[in-house]
Design a protein around this motif. Sequence first.
Motif, short mmCIF file in Angstrom:
data_model
loop_
_atom_site.label_atom_id
_atom_site.label_comp_id
_atom_site.label_asym_id
_atom_site.label_seq_id
_atom_site.Cartn_x
_atom_site.Cartn_y
_atom_site.Cartn_z
N ARG A 29 29.81 15.17 -19.90
CA ARG A 29 29.64 13.77 -19.49
C ARG A 29 30.25 12.82 -20.51
N LYS A 30 30.17 13.15 -21.77
CA LYS A 30 30.67 12.27 -22.81
C LYS A 30 32.01 12.73 -23.39
N ARG A 31 32.75 13.53 -22.64
CA ARG A 31 34.09 13.93 -23.09
C ARG A 31 34.99 12.70 -23.14
N PRO A 32 35.72 12.49 -24.22
CA PRO A 32 36.56 11.28 -24.32
C PRO A 32 37.71 11.30 -23.32
N THR A 33 38.11 10.11 -22.86
CA THR A 33 39.20 9.96 -21.90
C THR A 33 40.38 9.19 -22.48
N THR A 34 40.26 8.67 -23.68
CA THR A 34 41.36 7.98 -24.35
C THR A 34 41.49 8.53 -25.77
N ILE A 89 36.82 11.09 -32.11
CA ILE A 89 36.23 10.70 -33.39
C ILE A 89 36.57 11.74 -34.46
N GLY A 90 36.77 11.24 -35.65
CA GLY A 90 37.04 12.13 -36.78
C GLY A 90 38.44 12.67 -36.83
N GLN A 91 39.38 12.20 -35.96
CA GLN A 91 40.74 12.72 -35.93
C GLN A 91 41.72 11.54 -36.02
#
Length: 671
Positions: free
Chosen positions: A9-14, A19-21
């Motif tokens: 559900r909280k997988r990034p799309t942009t 985070i952290g990269q």
Amino acid sequence: MAYEVTATRKRPTTLDGLIGQEFVVATLKNSIQDGRIAHAYLFSGPRGVGKTSAARILARALNCPEGPNADTDTRHEAESITRGTALDVIEIDGASNTSVNDVREIKDEVLFPPNHSRYKIYIIDEVHMLSTSAFNALLKTIEEPPPYIIFIFATTELHKVPATIKSRCQQFHFRLIPLEQLLQKLIEAVEEMRIHADRDALMWIAKEGRGSLRDAYTLFDQVVAFSDGHITLDKIKTKLGLVGLDRLNSLAEALADGSLQRVMELSDQIMATGVSVDQFVIDMNEYFRNLLLLRAGIKRESVIGYPIAEFSSLAVEAWSEHQLMHGLDLLLEAFRRLRYTVNERFELELVLGELCRLRDYIDPGQLLNRIHDLRRRAEQGDFLQQDSPEPSGPGTEAKQANGAAGRAPVSAGTAERMAGQSAGQPARQSLDQSVQHAQQSAVQQPDQQQQAHSAPVDRQPAVQQPAQHRAAQSAPENSPARQQTQHMQAPTENAAAPTGEPAPAAAAPQPPAPEQAAAPTGDQAVEQSHADAAGKQPSTLSDWAGRSAGQQLPTAEPRGDERRVLDLGEFDRLIEEVSHASMSLGSALSGAISQTFDDRFLYLQFKSAFASKTIELESEQIEECIHTVLGVPLRVKVETIEDSNEDEQQHHPDPQVELPRKVFRGKVISG
């Protein structure tokens, strides 16, 4: 709506959602904006840090209808890629398609351009699982693909990817996510789910994620399932079978006290709650690691993983850094042995027993420094200083004299002179005065007294040297050492030289009784003759050097064949000086069984032919050390003492030695 796990559900799309990269995000965004699109990318790093998500975001950004755009959030295209319905973005599981035939299908498909997108993108996850043949089949396609083909590889084991593949790709290494960012993501998830959670509980979940956001989300979902809307650390410890920081503090305090009974009782209580031995040892490892960090001054909560105030101050101060490192090493070794042990609980109890004695552990480096300190103090004479003055009173003078003689032997009459000193005067000052008085007495003795004529002797205390002469004062009244000292202090007509000429009578003290002054015979005659000679001849090389420098010492010259035994303290100093130049030469020199000297030579006797030969070859270096340390230009002469059993060994050789001697036609060298 169907339930969806937090990680999905909280997988990034942009790209900004990763985070952290920061390095990966900045490089990819600049490449997209400048139109510098590579034909192959290789994403590597630990699990759950965003490699696959970055590959999907890059694919959507490249196929954006408005042109390559890194800031576009195309959620619809993301869902189609995830479901596998996107025709121009093909995601392949490398673990399931490992053969060369699967790669040949890809080679056939790249010949066809994309259907309606700008690029045809292949995302191969876990690419390290491909076979060697499959990698070789991809080489030509990756090196010179059609302009509309882009490969994105993702792997957690970069070392398994062939160098030929890595050299054809732009490599991006993904890092572990910091603890603070993991904690912030968990707080956001709690707020979205509208549940309550304690900060220490979320901190524990983030710490257990170990830099992986997906692992943290997975553990978070599990904790939410049994927390009934309120996540607390107590519930986590109870349900997951953890030791807990409070019980670890109690156990550490018992270990610091060295109470084995209490330690075993606490460990049994912890095991009774359902904690496994593996988890117990793991928690103990983590706890001692945190104690070591706190002891080193590290106070960051993100590094420790717990609030600093929750640690027992007694446990933090109980051990030094070296002791904590040793305890951590014991725990790590215990964890390694758990796999092969007969009973895991035996290993746990054994390591707990060793930790009870952790305060007795001394680091080898600290022990070596302590030895050096004690040696320095001994060389400087710090041990001769009195710890505290003793009150004056009846018998105090004799007690002080005997105590000084016990610490450092003194010459004749020193105990009487020390008795007359004040109660708080250091014994070292009294010792210096005694030495000066003994030297003055030796100078004032008559020169007409005949020398004692004796042969060279072995390393025995027959020749009374200054240290041995002082030690005689602590001997009993009627002992031979005490009588010998009296002969040295006051030579009488009964202690005349072997020539029979009587020596001049001294002013004091009174001569001994006739029955005590009987003519000595045998070994006593040798000892007495050396004692008489010591009254006017220098008994150490330092004294002999002083005579050659012009000091007012006895003028009687020694006989040409007379030898004197070298003082052991001077010989030790000589060995130390030689060892600084050559450790092997110093070792050979220390094997001398006898050291005597005269006006020109230092005679060294050895039982080992090898040691004798070594000293002969390096005699010039030893002579330089003699002149440097003792100030006397003496030559070195080496003597080898034949073993009395050598003839018997030649007539009755050892069969185990005789057999290899005959086989190799060699010669047996003793020593």
